[in-house]
Each structure stands twice: as C-alpha cells, then as structure tokens.
Motif scaffolding. Structure first.
Motif, mmCIF file in Angstrom:
data_model
loop_
_atom_site.group_PDB
_atom_site.id
_atom_site.type_symbol
_atom_site.label_atom_id
_atom_site.label_comp_id
_atom_site.label_asym_id
_atom_site.label_seq_id
_atom_site.Cartn_x
_atom_site.Cartn_y
_atom_site.Cartn_z
ATOM 1 N N GLN A 128 0.829 -1.202 0.000
ATOM 2 C CA GLN A 128 0.000 0.000 0.000
ATOM 3 C C GLN A 128 0.869 1.260 0.000
ATOM 4 O OE1 GLN A 128 -2.250 0.507 3.606
ATOM 5 N NE2 GLN A 128 -3.733 1.865 2.643
ATOM 6 N N LYS A 129 1.867 1.299 0.869
ATOM 7 C CA LYS A 129 2.699 2.501 0.982
ATOM 8 C C LYS A 129 3.619 2.665 -0.220
ATOM 9 C CE LYS A 129 2.241 3.041 5.883
ATOM 10 N NZ LYS A 129 2.835 3.571 7.085
ATOM 11 N N ALA A 130 4.088 1.565 -0.782
ATOM 12 C CA ALA A 130 4.947 1.644 -1.968
ATOM 13 C C ALA A 130 4.176 2.251 -3.131
ATOM 14 C CB ALA A 130 5.476 0.260 -2.343
ATOM 15 N N GLN A 131 2.942 1.818 -3.304
ATOM 16 C CA GLN A 131 2.117 2.347 -4.387
ATOM 17 C C GLN A 131 1.924 3.853 -4.214
ATOM 18 O OE1 GLN A 131 -1.846 0.727 -4.670
ATOM 19 N NE2 GLN A 131 -1.970 1.217 -6.838
ATOM 20 N N ALA A 132 1.682 4.293 -2.986
ATOM 21 C CA ALA A 132 1.477 5.721 -2.718
ATOM 22 C C ALA A 132 2.741 6.530 -3.006
ATOM 23 C CB ALA A 132 1.034 5.924 -1.271
ATOM 24 N N GLN A 133 3.908 5.894 -2.840
ATOM 25 C CA GLN A 133 5.178 6.590 -3.056
ATOM 26 C C GLN A 133 5.792 6.283 -4.424
ATOM 27 O OE1 GLN A 133 7.919 6.292 0.195
ATOM 28 N NE2 GLN A 133 6.386 6.846 1.700
ATOM 29 N N ARG A 134 5.038 5.586 -5.261
ATOM 30 C CA ARG A 134 5.511 5.204 -6.600
ATOM 31 C C ARG A 134 6.857 4.473 -6.534
ATOM 32 N NH1 ARG A 134 3.346 10.629 -8.794
ATOM 33 N NH2 ARG A 134 1.266 9.983 -9.411
ATOM 34 N N ALA A 135 6.924 3.538 -5.625
ATOM 35 C CA ALA A 135 8.106 2.689 -5.464
ATOM 36 C C ALA A 135 7.664 1.240 -5.613
ATOM 37 C CB ALA A 135 8.725 2.899 -4.080
ATOM 38 N N THR A 136 8.627 0.353 -5.801
ATOM 39 C CA THR A 136 8.280 -1.068 -5.806
ATOM 40 C C THR A 136 8.134 -1.544 -4.363
ATOM 41 O OG1 THR A 136 10.552 -1.891 -5.712
ATOM 42 C CG2 THR A 136 9.640 -1.422 -7.923
ATOM 43 N N VAL A 137 7.430 -2.645 -4.203
ATOM 44 C CA VAL A 137 7.288 -3.223 -2.868
ATOM 45 C C VAL A 137 8.661 -3.570 -2.316
ATOM 46 C CG1 VAL A 137 6.348 -5.169 -1.555
ATOM 47 C CG2 VAL A 137 4.976 -4.090 -3.338
ATOM 48 N N GLU A 138 9.540 -4.097 -3.171
ATOM 49 C CA GLU A 138 10.878 -4.484 -2.729
ATOM 50 C C GLU A 138 11.680 -3.278 -2.257
ATOM 51 O OE1 GLU A 138 9.414 -5.503 -5.601
ATOM 52 O OE2 GLU A 138 9.005 -7.561 -4.939
ATOM 53 N N GLU A 139 11.591 -2.154 -2.980
ATOM 54 C CA GLU A 139 12.302 -0.934 -2.566
ATOM 55 C C GLU A 139 11.787 -0.435 -1.214
ATOM 56 O OE1 GLU A 139 13.235 1.124 -6.906
ATOM 57 O OE2 GLU A 139 11.297 1.493 -5.954
ATOM 58 N N TYR A 140 10.473 -0.412 -1.082
ATOM 59 C CA TYR A 140 9.882 0.066 0.168
ATOM 60 C C TYR A 140 10.245 -0.874 1.322
ATOM 61 C CZ TYR A 140 6.831 2.387 3.389
ATOM 62 O OH TYR A 140 6.370 3.090 4.469
ATOM 63 N N ALA A 141 10.172 -2.178 1.080
ATOM 64 C CA ALA A 141 10.493 -3.158 2.114
ATOM 65 C C ALA A 141 11.955 -3.041 2.535
ATOM 66 C CB ALA A 141 10.190 -4.571 1.621
ATOM 67 N N PHE A 142 12.861 -2.838 1.565
ATOM 68 C CA PHE A 142 14.281 -2.701 1.886
ATOM 69 C C PHE A 142 14.516 -1.481 2.774
ATOM 70 C CE2 PHE A 142 18.438 -0.812 1.088
ATOM 71 C CZ PHE A 142 19.270 -1.868 1.423
ATOM 72 N N THR A 143 13.911 -0.347 2.409
ATOM 73 C CA THR A 143 14.072 0.865 3.214
ATOM 74 C C THR A 143 13.500 0.643 4.610
ATOM 75 O OG1 THR A 143 14.021 2.261 1.261
ATOM 76 C CG2 THR A 143 13.541 3.335 3.352
ATOM 77 N N SER A 144 12.367 -0.037 4.695
ATOM 78 C CA SER A 144 11.779 -0.354 5.997
ATOM 79 C C SER A 144 12.705 -1.256 6.797
ATOM 80 C CB SER A 144 10.413 -1.013 5.833
ATOM 81 O OG SER A 144 9.506 -0.098 5.267
ATOM 82 N N GLY A 145 13.327 -2.231 6.121
ATOM 83 C CA GLY A 145 14.282 -3.108 6.796
ATOM 84 C C GLY A 145 15.434 -2.327 7.393
#
Length: 111
Positions: A59-76
């Motif tokens: 959900q948050k990746a879509q809002a930020q126009r990022a891939t799920v993997e990019e968002y998950a990595f930053t969250s990690g």
C-alpha cells in the motif's frame, strides 16, 4: 523515498518472548526471520506478521511510486536501526548478529 514510520508489530507475548530470546530477528529485506529451527507455532506467527508487513509495504509503496521491494528494503534499514541491544538482526553479509550498544551493521544503501 522514505519508509516513514516502520511497521508497528503487535506485541503478542509469543512474539515478544521469541524476539527477547533471540529466536526472531529483523532481516535486511524488511521482513522478520526465524533464527535456527523455530517451532511450527513460531514460524506461523512470523509468517503471519510478514504477510501483514507485505500488505502495508504494498500500500505505501504504491502511494510513493516505489516497488514493494524498494519500500520493504528501506523499511528493513529502519527496523534494523530500531533494534534494541540484545536483539537479533541480519547483517549485510546475511549473518545473524546480536545488537550491541553501538549502531547495528547496515547495508551501505540504507538511507
């Protein structure tokens, strides 16, 4: 891209106990990992939490126009940075480390 507030985990007593005992740790990919064998119940708990994390990341990746993997990595990166001394996390080389008093080892790509 910023991950904003990292995913807040419900502090289920079983999860909290496993984290404190070093049976669960934060992985570089933004998900939880079971360290060692782990019981079926612990694996099911971690799987459930990871499914919830992926839903939030999507959900948050879509809002930020990022891939799920990019968002998950930053969250990690953020979640590893938020570990407390004595908790487990995955180092850039893939090994499990126990957080000491200093900063944890993080991937050089972390923000």
């Amino acid at each position: 891209m910023t991950a904003g507030a990292a995913v807040a985990e419900p502090r289920d007593p079983a999860y909290s106990a496993a984290r404190a005992a070093g049976q669960v740790g934060e992985k570089m990919d933004g998900y939880l990992g079971v360290i060692g064998g782990g019981s079926p119940a612990l694996r099911a708990l971690v799987d459930d939490l990871n499914i919830k994390r992926r839903a939030v990341y999507s959900q948050k990746a879509q809002a930020q126009r990022a891939t799920v993997e990019e968002y998950a990595f930053t969250s990690g990166c953020l979640l590893i940075g938020q570990t407390s001394p004595g908790e487990k996390y995955q180092a850039p080389d893939g090994s499990w480390q126990t957080r000491g008093g200093g900063a944890p080892q993080r991937d050089p790509r972390c923000p």
